[in-house]
Design an enzyme around this catalytic site. Sequence first.
Site, PDB file in Angstrom:
ATOM      1  N   ASP A  25       0.832  -1.204   0.000  1.00 44.29           N
ATOM      2  CA  ASP A  25       0.000   0.000   0.000  1.00 44.29           C
ATOM      3  C   ASP A  25       0.867   1.255   0.000  1.00 44.29           C
ATOM      4  OD1 ASP A  25      -2.379   1.372  -0.014  1.00 44.29           O
ATOM      5  OD2 ASP A  25      -2.669   1.275   2.155  1.00 44.29           O
ATOM      6  N   GLY A  26       0.300   2.349  -0.494  1.00 40.95           N
ATOM      7  CA  GLY A  26       0.976   3.650  -0.427  1.00 40.95           C
ATOM      8  C   GLY A  26       1.562   4.142  -1.742  1.00 40.95           C
ATOM      9  N   TRP A  30       2.960   7.926  -2.244  1.00 42.30           N
ATOM     10  CA  TRP A  30       4.361   8.071  -2.654  1.00 42.30           C
ATOM     11  C   TRP A  30       4.446   9.047  -3.825  1.00 42.30           C
ATOM     12  CZ3 TRP A  30       7.029   7.343  -7.193  1.00 42.30           C
ATOM     13  CH2 TRP A  30       8.420   7.174  -7.107  1.00 42.30           C
ATOM     14  N   HIS A  42       2.449   3.515  -8.924  1.00 44.71           N
ATOM     15  CA  HIS A  42       2.261   2.096  -9.243  1.00 44.71           C
ATOM     16  C   HIS A  42       3.457   1.574 -10.036  1.00 44.71           C
ATOM     17  CE1 HIS A  42      -1.609   2.404  -7.537  1.00 44.71           C
ATOM     18  NE2 HIS A  42      -2.180   3.053  -8.537  1.00 44.71           N
ATOM     19  N   TRP A  74     -11.833  -1.821  -8.234  1.00 44.77           N
ATOM     20  CA  TRP A  74     -12.535  -1.416  -9.468  1.00 44.77           C
ATOM     21  C   TRP A  74     -13.216  -0.075  -9.304  1.00 44.77           C
ATOM     22  CZ3 TRP A  74     -11.132  -4.251 -13.462  1.00 44.77           C
ATOM     23  CH2 TRP A  74     -10.837  -5.624 -13.296  1.00 44.77           C
ATOM     24  N   LEU A 136      10.756 -20.384  -4.652  1.00 43.87           N
ATOM     25  CA  LEU A 136       9.685 -19.585  -4.042  1.00 43.87           C
ATOM     26  C   LEU A 136       8.390 -19.667  -4.849  1.00 43.87           C
ATOM     27  CD1 LEU A 136       8.887 -17.125  -2.067  1.00 43.87           C
ATOM     28  CD2 LEU A 136       9.544 -15.678  -3.989  1.00 43.87           C
ATOM     29  N   ARG A 193       2.017  -4.926   6.165  1.00 46.92           N
ATOM     30  CA  ARG A 193       1.306  -3.869   5.440  1.00 46.92           C
ATOM     31  C   ARG A 193       2.185  -2.625   5.407  1.00 46.92           C
ATOM     32  NH1 ARG A 193      -4.869  -2.361   4.531  1.00 46.92           N
ATOM     33  NH2 ARG A 193      -4.511  -0.531   3.258  1.00 46.92           N
ATOM     34  N   SER A 201      -8.159  -4.677   5.094  1.00 51.52           N
ATOM     35  CA  SER A 201      -8.716  -4.382   3.765  1.00 51.52           C
ATOM     36  C   SER A 201      -9.121  -5.640   2.987  1.00 51.52           C
ATOM     37  CB  SER A 201      -7.731  -3.538   2.940  1.00 51.52           C
ATOM     38  OG  SER A 201      -7.459  -2.316   3.568  1.00 51.52           O
TER      39      SER A 201
HETATM   40  C1  IPE Z   1      -5.406  -2.754  -0.275  1.00 51.85           C
HETATM   41  O1  IPE Z   1      -5.087  -1.430  -0.434  1.00 51.85           O
HETATM   42  C2  IPE Z   1      -5.474  -3.429  -1.619  1.00 51.85           C
HETATM   43  C3  IPE Z   1      -4.182  -3.690  -2.262  1.00 51.85           C
HETATM   44  C4  IPE Z   1      -3.023  -3.451  -1.736  1.00 51.85           C
HETATM   45  C5  IPE Z   1      -4.271  -4.286  -3.573  1.00 51.85           C
HETATM   46  P1  IPE Z   1      -6.206  -0.309  -0.598  1.00 51.85           P
HETATM   47  O2  IPE Z   1      -5.492   0.993  -0.702  1.00 51.85           O
HETATM   48  O3  IPE Z   1      -7.117  -0.637  -1.709  1.00 51.85           O
HETATM   49  O4  IPE Z   1      -7.008  -0.418   0.765  1.00 51.85           O
HETATM   50  P2  IPE Z   1      -7.791   0.670   1.583  1.00 51.85           P
HETATM   51  O5  IPE Z   1      -8.781   1.291   0.646  1.00 51.85           O
HETATM   52  O6  IPE Z   1      -6.796   1.671   2.060  1.00 51.85           O
HETATM   53  O7  IPE Z   1      -8.417  -0.070   2.711  1.00 51.85           O
HETATM   54  C1  IPE Z   2      -1.484   0.274  -3.363  1.00 53.63           C
HETATM   55  O1  IPE Z   2      -1.301   1.632  -3.357  1.00 53.63           O
HETATM   56  C2  IPE Z   2      -1.700  -0.272  -4.752  1.00 53.63           C
HETATM   57  C3  IPE Z   2      -3.045  -0.808  -4.996  1.00 53.63           C
HETATM   58  C4  IPE Z   2      -4.022  -0.794  -4.157  1.00 53.63           C
HETATM   59  C5  IPE Z   2      -3.274  -1.392  -6.287  1.00 53.63           C
HETATM   60  P1  IPE Z   2      -2.521   2.655  -3.365  1.00 53.63           P
HETATM   61  O2  IPE Z   2      -2.866   2.955  -4.779  1.00 53.63           O
HETATM   62  O3  IPE Z   2      -3.616   2.148  -2.538  1.00 53.63           O
HETATM   63  O4  IPE Z   2      -1.843   3.925  -2.710  1.00 53.63           O
HETATM   64  P2  IPE Z   2      -2.469   4.891  -1.613  1.00 53.63           P
HETATM   65  O5  IPE Z   2      -2.953   4.027  -0.499  1.00 53.63           O
HETATM   66  O6  IPE Z   2      -3.579   5.623  -2.277  1.00 53.63           O
HETATM   67  O7  IPE Z   2      -1.342   5.771  -1.210  1.00 53.63           O
HETATM   68 MG    MG Z   3      -4.107   2.348  -0.568  1.00 51.51          MG
END
Ligand code: IPE
Ligand code: IPE
Ligand code: MG
Length: 245
Positions: A25-26, A30, A42, A74, A136, A193, A201
């Site tokens: 996540d993030g 970033w 991404h 989605w 792996l 996480r 999530s």
């Molecule tokens: C969880 O991250 C899903 C993935 C890492 C693919 P999200 O960014 O979608 O989750 P929430 O919305 O912060 O809970």
């Molecule tokens: C995780 O990063 C990637 C996916 C969920 C696909 P995010 O796109 O959720 O990034 P933030 O949480 O908005 O920073």
């Molecule tokens: Mg996110």
Amino acid sequence: MTEANELEEKLDKAKLPCHIAIIMDGNGRWARKRRLPRVAGHRAGVKSVREIVRACGEIGIKVLTLYAFSVENWKRPRREVDTLMRLLREFLRREIPNLNKNRVRLMAIGRLKELPGKVQETLEKAIKSTEKNDGLILNLAINYGGRSEIVDAVKGLAKDVEKGICKLEEINEEIFEKYLYTSHLPDPDLLIRTSGEHRVSNFLLWQVSYSEIWVTPVYWPDFRRRHLLEALLDYQRRERRFGGI
Ligand code: IPE
Ligand code: IPE
Ligand code: MG
């Protein structure tokens, strides 16, 4: 000696988690920090995937599950979803030689049939071409949701009860698990996480019952081998009790 090497020396190779699951996540934050579009995050995140897959293989982890796309994702703008799908295909196409070289076997969980046709094709090809690898297991969670997985398992099980393959009175946790997407995998020992959020999530809801959770404020595109080692060292200091004493 690099910081990562120093950390690696401290690892107890006899106490490694068998299965690590990561909520990557993030990426968006970033990118925002750098005044870049979210998709740049991404793209940068793919680099971390490469580094972490490689590190897990070298350290001797058996299974790495990466949360790449949730059933809820989605809801994001069409452009972002398209980019995520494109990056996924690019990764699958480009990485095959590398995965084979490192003996990584690719697998995937989620409602894969709902993915765009081209993604499904590329995914199937990648799975097929790495299926003999004995290193792996890289398990990608794509269009994955913990609740939909449980619903899908219930449907599969109900069908087998209807057909008389399984008796209602016989159902127990062990049998139920056989209907989950992860029936061929052990539960995650360690759940990581990134980006500081303390929530699951909808990830592997059934399977994380007794996983050790490690959260880092580091955004996924900045996540490196040394962070993985920090997580592993922290994991090794913990006492897992599974409800006992
Ligand atoms: C969880 O991250 C899903 C993935 C890492 C693919 P999200 O960014 O979608 O989750 P929430 O919305 O912060 O809970
Ligand atoms: C995780 O990063 C990637 C996916 C969920 C696909 P995010 O796109 O959720 O990034 P933030 O949480 O908005 O920073
Ligand atoms: Mg996110």
